[in-house]
Scaffold this active site. Sequence first.
Site, PDB file in Angstrom:
ATOM      1  CG  ASP A 316      68.769 116.190  16.704  1.00  0.00           C
ATOM      2  OD1 ASP A 316      67.680 116.669  17.068  1.00  0.00           O
ATOM      3  OD2 ASP A 316      69.188 115.082  17.074  1.00  0.00           O
ATOM      4  CD  GLU A 369      66.593 119.634  19.616  1.00  0.00           C
ATOM      5  OE1 GLU A 369      65.612 119.224  20.245  1.00  0.00           O
ATOM      6  OE2 GLU A 369      67.500 118.884  19.220  1.00  0.00           O
TER       7      GLU A 369
END
Length: 634
Positions: A316, A369
């Site tokens: 993330d 990401e």
Amino acid sequence: MGQAVEVYSLFTDFDISLFCAGKHFRLYEKLGSHTVTHNGKEGVHFAVWAPNAASVSIIGNFNGWNPHSHRLFVRWDSSGIWEGFVEGLRLGEVYKYHIHSNTGEHLEKADPFALASEQPPHTASVVGTTWYQWNDQTWMRQRQMYNALDKPFAVYEMHIGSWLRDLSDPGRFLTYREVAGKLVPYLREMGFTHVEFMPVMEHPFYPSWGYQITGYFAASSRYGSPQDLMYLIESLHKNNIGVILDWVPSHFPGDAHGLYKFDGSHLFEHEDPRKGFHPDWKSYIFNYGRNEVRSFLISNAFFWLDRYHIDGLRVDAVASMLYLDYSRDEGEWIPNEHGGRENLESVHFLKELNEAVYAQFPDVQTIAEESTSWSGVSRPTFDGGLGFGMKWMMGWMHDTLNYFKEDPINRGYHHDKITFGTVYSFHENFMLPLSHDEVVHGKKSLIYKMPGDEWQKFANLRTLYLYMYTFVGTKLLFMGGEFGQTSEWNVNQSLDWHLTQFEPHRGIQEFVKDLNILYRTQPALYERAFIPDGFQWIELGDHENSVFVFIRRGGTPSDDLLVVLNLTPMVRDYRVGVPTAGLWEVILNSDDVSYYGSGIPQGAALSEEMEWMGCADSITLKLPPLGGLILKQV
């Protein structure tokens, strides 16, 4: 019970040297709480890193939370590790560390390496175990066949707590085992190759969706025990479905029992808020320059891959890690040693993470990401890259959704939003994400991003999915998108599964299922997903009609697929160039009546020797309104 705490260690001198050098990647075997037998006595060994503590003790129900009765011993080697053995304690014991800092503070902290936690809102750690009798050996031996970059990779992203709730009690979460009973047959039917769980690590604030983690090594107790989660993963593996975990090494919350100022000092985070505080999430940023912190984080990645048999990590917020000025105004950040904005410590950490993961677990994937133009995110470190296996293609997602939001009458003015993606689509190993972030905070559900009346909305969404599945890269779709969820995702309730009784929703669900089947069975859609010769535009300039035509190529010409998109509500008789002469058959039509389409008929088309669109041969097709066709040579 004898002496309250006995001197006993699980560490070797080599462990300590690796830890202090930032090279110990299996710290979960040493730090934390572990049931052991010492001198013939059963009990628990505790070990915690707190170099700036004056004293550390174990507190819990077993001693009335008395900070004076069970003091740990600090190691002699200046590692900052406190440890000791407590006889008589068992699995399930609730505890915290009481830390008296060198600055005089008295802190009660959860164990950073605890294998289990109390159910929120309670915050204590629990003596746990990750022992499990695994029965997924076939998958583990063969998962390279499913995880390789030249294999189909269609990911169903989901949040466990809001995918489905107890029908008789909507306020109750399903357990991991209950989810297994519902999710596995559903994913098998729908044809997804992988599932990605939003963070399952323990987090005190449920509406954070799991991104504000306090228990990095503990599966969230909201849904059951570690073994219950393992059962869910095993069930998926036994049905040839891979499991990706959302992993958050970018920041952590400031909860009193968590990592923040763990021993009274800025131990895990940077002391200077210009490097250590995240302005977007009001959380704290790991100090990637500290050896012991890198050991903690890489050990955590190893832990989920090792103990939980995870097949991939979606990392993330990588962009926030790479740039020192991320979400900061001038004067709010500190340049690196060369005067630049790149976080060199984070870059080093990410490279080391990927090198270590792929060395020990070569058949998994790490997925970044990352939303910027940072070069080489998914390129090997030896070639100057960060070493990830894949990167989310955020530019494609934004351009594509912005295009599809447009009324068809205006789409001709935005034609480049579809064609621009191929300018850079092979710079990285891209995954195409239609994720949870696109259906929250007022952004509307995917179906309500589409223009037009109900029929047109569903036609647009089906064609969007057909485009995603036939474009380059791998695929990710957030839960609910597969049946046209109408409301935004709400973490506090189940998806609106009742919608699937209605024809439009049932139709798009059936379409996604057939898309997955086609994707998995047509090599042209996955064998060369990251190779330029796997894609060729046939028609990319017809902005007047908003028609796009391209070829996806497999290993042999017989694998080739022709894709035609008509992104206006007009039915068109349209000539299309084809790469080889012969009979071309429609193998998927987004406008089929079984999908709630209009059913405009289009059978097989025999090519003519007529040069068109740069091809020697061409065919004439009847293009459905707001529809897409996939054709293959018979």
